[in-house]
Motif scaffolding. Structure first.
Motif, PDB file in Angstrom:
ATOM      1  N   GLU A   1      26.247  -1.895  39.595  1.00 41.21           N
ATOM      2  CA  GLU A   1      25.072  -2.718  39.876  1.00 41.21           C
ATOM      3  C   GLU A   1      24.404  -3.252  38.618  1.00 41.21           C
ATOM      4  O   GLU A   1      23.425  -3.979  38.697  1.00 41.21           O
ATOM      5  CB  GLU A   1      24.076  -1.953  40.728  1.00 41.21           C
ATOM      6  CG  GLU A   1      23.470  -0.774  40.052  1.00 41.21           C
ATOM      7  CD  GLU A   1      22.626   0.034  41.014  1.00 41.21           C
ATOM      8  OE1 GLU A   1      22.010   0.976  40.549  1.00 41.21           O
ATOM      9  OE2 GLU A   1      22.585  -0.272  42.212  1.00 41.21           O
TER      10      GLU A   1
ATOM     11  N   HIS B   1      21.981   1.564  45.597  1.00 38.18           N
ATOM     12  CA  HIS B   1      23.251   1.145  45.014  1.00 38.18           C
ATOM     13  C   HIS B   1      23.372  -0.361  44.879  1.00 38.18           C
ATOM     14  O   HIS B   1      22.417  -1.078  45.097  1.00 38.18           O
ATOM     15  CB  HIS B   1      24.401   1.744  45.827  1.00 38.18           C
ATOM     16  CG  HIS B   1      24.328   3.230  45.811  1.00 38.18           C
ATOM     17  ND1 HIS B   1      24.504   3.975  44.680  1.00 38.18           N
ATOM     18  CD2 HIS B   1      24.034   4.109  46.786  1.00 38.18           C
ATOM     19  CE1 HIS B   1      24.332   5.246  44.959  1.00 38.18           C
ATOM     20  NE2 HIS B   1      24.041   5.353  46.222  1.00 38.18           N
ATOM     21  N   PRO B   2      24.550  -0.867  44.536  1.00 38.38           N
ATOM     22  CA  PRO B   2      24.730  -2.259  44.149  1.00 38.38           C
ATOM     23  C   PRO B   2      23.947  -3.268  44.961  1.00 38.38           C
ATOM     24  O   PRO B   2      23.887  -3.200  46.178  1.00 38.38           O
ATOM     25  CB  PRO B   2      26.236  -2.474  44.313  1.00 38.38           C
ATOM     26  CG  PRO B   2      26.796  -1.142  43.975  1.00 38.38           C
ATOM     27  CD  PRO B   2      25.814  -0.156  44.579  1.00 38.38           C
ATOM     28  N   GLY B   3      23.358  -4.196  44.209  1.00 43.19           N
ATOM     29  CA  GLY B   3      22.606  -5.274  44.820  1.00 43.19           C
ATOM     30  C   GLY B   3      21.148  -4.947  45.046  1.00 43.19           C
ATOM     31  O   GLY B   3      20.354  -5.811  45.338  1.00 43.19           O
TER      32      GLY B   3
ATOM     33  N   HIS C   1      18.852  -3.560  42.836  1.00 45.09           N
ATOM     34  CA  HIS C   1      17.923  -3.717  41.725  1.00 45.09           C
ATOM     35  C   HIS C   1      18.580  -4.508  40.596  1.00 45.09           C
ATOM     36  O   HIS C   1      19.774  -4.690  40.558  1.00 45.09           O
ATOM     37  CB  HIS C   1      17.518  -2.363  41.169  1.00 45.09           C
ATOM     38  CG  HIS C   1      16.945  -1.416  42.174  1.00 45.09           C
ATOM     39  ND1 HIS C   1      16.772  -1.690  43.495  1.00 45.09           N
ATOM     40  CD2 HIS C   1      16.503  -0.151  42.041  1.00 45.09           C
ATOM     41  CE1 HIS C   1      16.244  -0.647  44.116  1.00 45.09           C
ATOM     42  NE2 HIS C   1      16.088   0.293  43.257  1.00 45.09           N
TER      43      HIS C   1
ATOM     44  N   ALA D   1      28.668   3.755  41.005  1.00 46.79           N
ATOM     45  CA  ALA D   1      27.541   3.089  41.661  1.00 46.79           C
ATOM     46  C   ALA D   1      26.524   2.603  40.634  1.00 46.79           C
ATOM     47  O   ALA D   1      26.019   1.481  40.737  1.00 46.79           O
ATOM     48  CB  ALA D   1      26.870   4.037  42.655  1.00 46.79           C
ATOM     49  N   HIS D   2      26.250   3.422  39.630  1.00 47.60           N
ATOM     50  CA  HIS D   2      25.304   3.019  38.585  1.00 47.60           C
ATOM     51  C   HIS D   2      25.847   1.830  37.789  1.00 47.60           C
ATOM     52  O   HIS D   2      25.134   0.867  37.537  1.00 47.60           O
ATOM     53  CB  HIS D   2      25.038   4.173  37.614  1.00 47.60           C
ATOM     54  CG  HIS D   2      24.279   5.311  38.203  1.00 47.60           C
ATOM     55  ND1 HIS D   2      23.049   5.170  38.796  1.00 47.60           N
ATOM     56  CD2 HIS D   2      24.570   6.636  38.257  1.00 47.60           C
ATOM     57  CE1 HIS D   2      22.619   6.350  39.202  1.00 47.60           C
ATOM     58  NE2 HIS D   2      23.524   7.257  38.892  1.00 47.60           N
TER      59      HIS D   2
ATOM     60  N   HIS E   1      16.737   5.287  37.774  1.00 47.10           N
ATOM     61  CA  HIS E   1      17.645   5.070  38.899  1.00 47.10           C
ATOM     62  C   HIS E   1      18.040   6.343  39.659  1.00 47.10           C
ATOM     63  O   HIS E   1      17.947   6.362  40.890  1.00 47.10           O
ATOM     64  CB  HIS E   1      18.895   4.305  38.468  1.00 47.10           C
ATOM     65  CG  HIS E   1      19.790   3.982  39.605  1.00 47.10           C
ATOM     66  ND1 HIS E   1      19.489   2.983  40.505  1.00 47.10           N
ATOM     67  CD2 HIS E   1      20.935   4.547  40.026  1.00 47.10           C
ATOM     68  CE1 HIS E   1      20.437   2.957  41.437  1.00 47.10           C
ATOM     69  NE2 HIS E   1      21.326   3.888  41.156  1.00 47.10           N
TER      70      HIS E   1
END
Length: 193
Positions: free
Chosen positions: A135, A23-25, A27, A131-132, A38
């Motif tokens: 990020e 999740h965020p941060g 990639h 979440a997708h 993902h």
């Protein structure tokens, strides 16, 4: 004996932190290929997408297409909200709870009406989509990335339906055990294992 093997496997997988959450941060996504990859890269997303397929198979009839379609549609909405910068508190918790909810419904053989099942998976799809989208850097190709993660999610739903069909033909209780393992994985993510 089989339940112990399943529980041990789920626990071992949940202990691999690099697979447990994506999740965020984590990639820097820029295109359709990254978006497609993902959902395949995080155990939480992978299990949830397969779980939607298992649940759809379990309910049968219209649910075979309606439940995954509801997930994909509301996942797109969540992705757009995340990309637009909206806040969704506790989205990681929502993702883990989706595993618990889907797994429990499958393990207990809940016979939900199609509309209720679509609403359930749609609710949790918002968290997965968020979440997708959250990020994704502002300069990235959001449209291609979104098409990728939506396509991969739909593919995993179909894979879940196929997996359920195969598992049930080998052992009728296999799908229920799969649901139980999914719920256990969700609890492991909730408690931070």
């Amino acid at each position: 004996m089989r339940f112990a093997q399943i529980a041990a496997t789920v626990a071992a997988i949940a202990l691999i932190p690099s697979l447990a959450s994506a999740h965020p941060g984590a990639h820097f996504h820029v295109d359709m290929a990254d978006g497609f990859a993902h959902p395949l890269g995080g155990l939480d997303h992978l299990l949830a997408m397969l779980g939607v397929g298992l649940l759809a198979w379990r309910l049968g009839g219209r649910a075979i297409w309606a439940v995954p379609a509801a997930f994909v549609a509301l996942m797109a909405v969540g992705g757009l909200a995340g990309f637009a910068g909206f806040e969704l508190p506790f989205f990681e918790t929502g993702i883990a709870l989706s595993l618990v909810a889907f797994g429990t419904a499958i393990a207990l053989r809940q016979k939900l009406p199609t509309a209720a099942a679509a609403a359930l998976v749609g609710f949790f799809a918002l968290f997965h989509g968020f979440a997708h989208g959250a990020e994704l850097p502002a300069a990235a190709g959001a449209a291609g990335y979104a098409v990728g993660f939506l396509a991969a999610s739909a593919m995993l739903h179909v894979a879940g339906i196929g997996l359920a069909t195969l598992a049930a033909s080998v052992r009728p209780t296999a799908v229920r055990f799969g649901g139980a393992a999914m719920a256990i994985a969700g609890v492991a993510l909730l408690i931070g294992v």
